[in-house]
Every structure is written in structure tokens, then in C-alpha cells.
Design a protein around this motif. Structure first.
Motif, PDB file in Angstrom:
ATOM      1  N   ASP A  44       0.939  -1.342   0.023  1.00 57.00           N
ATOM      2  CA  ASP A  44       0.166   0.082  -0.098  1.00 57.00           C
ATOM      3  C   ASP A  44       0.944   1.384  -0.012  1.00 57.00           C
ATOM      4  N   SER A  71      -4.285  -3.893  -2.184  1.00 58.43           N
ATOM      5  CA  SER A  71      -5.320  -3.256  -1.001  1.00 58.43           C
ATOM      6  C   SER A  71      -4.862  -2.090  -0.257  1.00 58.43           C
ATOM      7  N   ASN A  73      -5.447   0.759   2.178  1.00 60.01           N
ATOM      8  CA  ASN A  73      -5.955   1.229   3.417  1.00 60.01           C
ATOM      9  C   ASN A  73      -6.661   2.533   3.505  1.00 60.01           C
ATOM     10  N   SER A  74      -6.361   3.526   2.766  1.00 56.40           N
ATOM     11  CA  SER A  74      -7.115   4.807   2.772  1.00 56.40           C
ATOM     12  C   SER A  74      -7.019   5.258   1.400  1.00 56.40           C
ATOM     13  N   GLY A  95     -10.441  -2.167  -1.528  1.00 57.57           N
ATOM     14  CA  GLY A  95     -10.611  -1.448  -0.197  1.00 57.57           C
ATOM     15  C   GLY A  95     -11.051  -0.049  -0.042  1.00 57.57           C
TER      16      GLY A  95
END
Length: 331
Positions: A44, A71, A73-74, A95
Motif C-alpha cells: 500500500d 489493498s 488502507n485509505s 479497499g
């Protein structure tokens, strides 16, 4: 069908993609004049990551040396003068999505973006005040909010040859009736496949939107919604109804500087309506001739008749495509 692949004449060179957009986003050059940044990890963040390239301030043409899933996370903020070029690999973002905020000259090409969760999480969010944006040949599905949202003064945008599936609120152009800044919006959507998505193909407030050669089928409420002051030109699209037949919905909302509410206008030219699809017009709808004239904003595009052959082509040539890695040194 390979000979019909869009942009085959430029896909053999890396930077040949720049300047190939049609419509409102035609001036988007992305990272044309910057260095090539190689994504070497699916992490990420960190060196060699997509996030690391997108946040750099200098122009960059971002390519992928690997395939796989990233993926997030933000939300991934994309700064100006960036090309995210997924040609030659198969890269999926999941995500969270891409955030194009107060940026210009961004090209996003040949990615899969799916499975986003969280409040106000869109696959591609273009706001505020972003311009010269081109999203091309991406597969977008299954986000908690929208797939593409364009609002708060963002303009000069083209969405082309994308595949939208497994989703409810697909594309929103102009988010609120109080945002009169969105009177500046100009968006072109062409050769896209809205594949059984529920609504918003797109839903529009205030903006000028040119839809051509798109295939929308089996929607859940309506195909296209024209709300407050919007002007939509629907040209040579295919609307194939499922259970729901309403193609164009006109929805009244009131701008804060007006005394009465209005809906938008839709001018339909050469559209193909299948399986009982109907362009029912309510008495509140504006005269469709009030929609803008495309030729007053840009030269005519490569519009082709709405036919069964176009349906077949769009089923095969929208969304992520298997493309040979373009030559990096060729300009």
C-alpha cells in the motif's frame, strides 16, 4: 475483434496515449512530460508503491512492473500531471479508491477497481476543482458509495470505454443542489458499458454532459437522471431495459439563487431503445432543445450509429484489457 481494439494505433508506445481523449477531457496529458515511475511492489505504501508515485509533486508516467492486487488502507490521493498506466499488467485496487482533489492533467488507464468499503468511499472521486481528467478502459464495481463521482467545480473530464458492474449508485455528476459552482461542469462519457448497475448512468446536476455510444442494460430504477439545470446530450447510445423501462428521469430541485425549482434537459439523438425502454417525459421536464450544442464546446467525436454490432463491441472492449506492454522509449 483484436483489430477493433480502441487506441491500438497508440498502445504500442508508452506516451502515445496522451492527448487521445475525446470530448471535454481532450486536453488531458497526464504525466507526458515527466519521468517514468515503475511500481515494483503491491504494498500500500513505501518505495516503489503506487501511492509513493501518486503523491510526488513532479509529473510522472506511472507504470507497473508486476500484476496483482493492491489493498488500499485509505483513499489514494493523486496529484497533478500523473498518468496511472495499467497497460501490460493486470492490477486491481481494492479497499479504497482514487482521490483526484484539486488536481489537473490526470490520466487513469486500464485498471480494475473493486470492493471499496466505508462512508463516502468511491472508486474514483473527482472533487473539488479538478480538471483535464481522463479515465479510460477501467473496470469498476462493488463500492459502498459511488463508482465515479464528479462534483464541486471539477470539469473538462472524459470517461471512456469503462465497464461498470455489480453496483447501485454508479456515476454522480454534481452532488448537491446547493453547489452552483457545478454550473461549470463539462463531462463526456463514451463507449462505456453499464452492465446491470442499478441507477445513475449518470445522475446529473447543473453540468453539461455528452453521452455517446454507451451501452446501458437492465438498470434498476432509471438509466439517466437530469436534475436541477443539467443539460444532457444522449447521442447514439443503446438502452436495453430489463424489468424497469424508464430511460430518462427528470427530477426537480432548487438552486439556492433561484426562486423556483427546475429539472434538467435531455436531448436524445439516434439512441436505440430495446426491450420496451421508454423515454417518458414528465410535464416538468424542460424542452429537450434547451440542452447544449456539443459543437460549441469541442469538435465532433467519432460517434457511430447505435447498432447490434456496437453492443457486441462494447461487451468485449470495455474495462480492463489485455494489452502488450507499450515500448517505454518510444514517444
Amino acid at each position: 475483434m483484436a483489430a477493433q481494439r480502441p487506441y491500438a494505433h497508440v498502445d504500442q508506445t508508452l506516451r502515445g496515449l496522451a492527448g487521445q481523449a475525446e470530448g471535454f477531457g481532450r486536453q488531458a496529458i497526464g504525466g507526458l512530460h515527466g519521468a517514468v515511475y515503475h511500481v515494483t511492489t503491491l504494498d500500500d505504501d513505501g518505495p516503489g508503491s503506487l501511492r509513493d508515485g501518486c503523491r510526488k509533486t513532479e509529473p510522472l508516467w506511472i507504470v507497473f512492473d508486476i500484476s496483482g492486487t493492491i489493498s488500499l488502507n485509505s483513499g489514494l490521493r493523486v496529484l497533478s500531471y500523473k498518468t496511472i498506466d495499467g497497460r501490460g499488467q493486470r492490477v486491481k485496487l481494492t479497499g479504497k479508491g482514487l482521490l483526484l482533489r484539486e488536481c489537473e492533467h490526470v490520466i487513469v488507464c486500464n485498471l480494475e477497481i473493486e470492493g471499496g468499503r466505508g462512508h463516502d468511499v468511491d472508486a474514483i472521486q473527482i472533487k473539488p476543482n479538478s480538471k483535464h481528467i481522463w479515465v479510460d478502459r477501467c473496470s469498476l464495481s462493488d463500492f459502498e458509495d459511488g463508482l465515479i463521482d464528479i462534483s464541486r467545480g471539477s470539469t473538462e473530464i472524459t470517461i471512456s470505454r469503462c465497464h461498470f458492474s455489480n453496483h447501485n449508485k454508479t456515476m454522480l455528476i454534481g452532488a448537491r443542489s446547493c453547489d452552483i459552482i457545478d454550473r461549470s461542469i463539462g463531462v463526456t462519457v463514451h463507449h462505456c458499458f453499464f452492465d446491470g448497475t442499478h441507477q445513475r448512468h449518470p445522475r446529473v446536476r447543473f453540468g453539461k454532459v455528452h453521452l455517446y455510444n454507451n451501452y446501458t442494460r437492465n438498470w434498476g430504477i432509471y438509466a439517466v437522471c437530469a436534475s436541477v439545470e443539467s443539460q444532457i446530450v444522449s447521442q447514439c447510445n443503446i438502452y436495453e431495459a430489463g424489468e424497469k423501462k424508464l430511460v430518462f428521469m427528470h427530477l426537480i430541485e432548487q438552486a439556492p439563487d433561484k426562486e423556483v425549482g427546475t429539472c434538467g434537459s435531455v436531448r436524445s439523438e439516434g439512441d436505440l431503445l430495446l426491450n420496451g425502454a421508454g423515454t417518458y417525459v414528465t410535464e416538468e421536464a424542460n424542452n429537450d432543445q434547451s440542452a447544449f450544442k456539443v459543437e460549441e464546446h469541442y469538435e465532433s467525436c467519432s460517434v457511430e450509429p447505435a447498432t447490434a454490432a456496437l453492443v457486441e463491441l462494447l461487451q468485449q472492449s470495455t474495462g480492463w484489457q489485455q494489452i502488450v506492454i507499450p515500448m517505454e522509449n518510444a514517444q
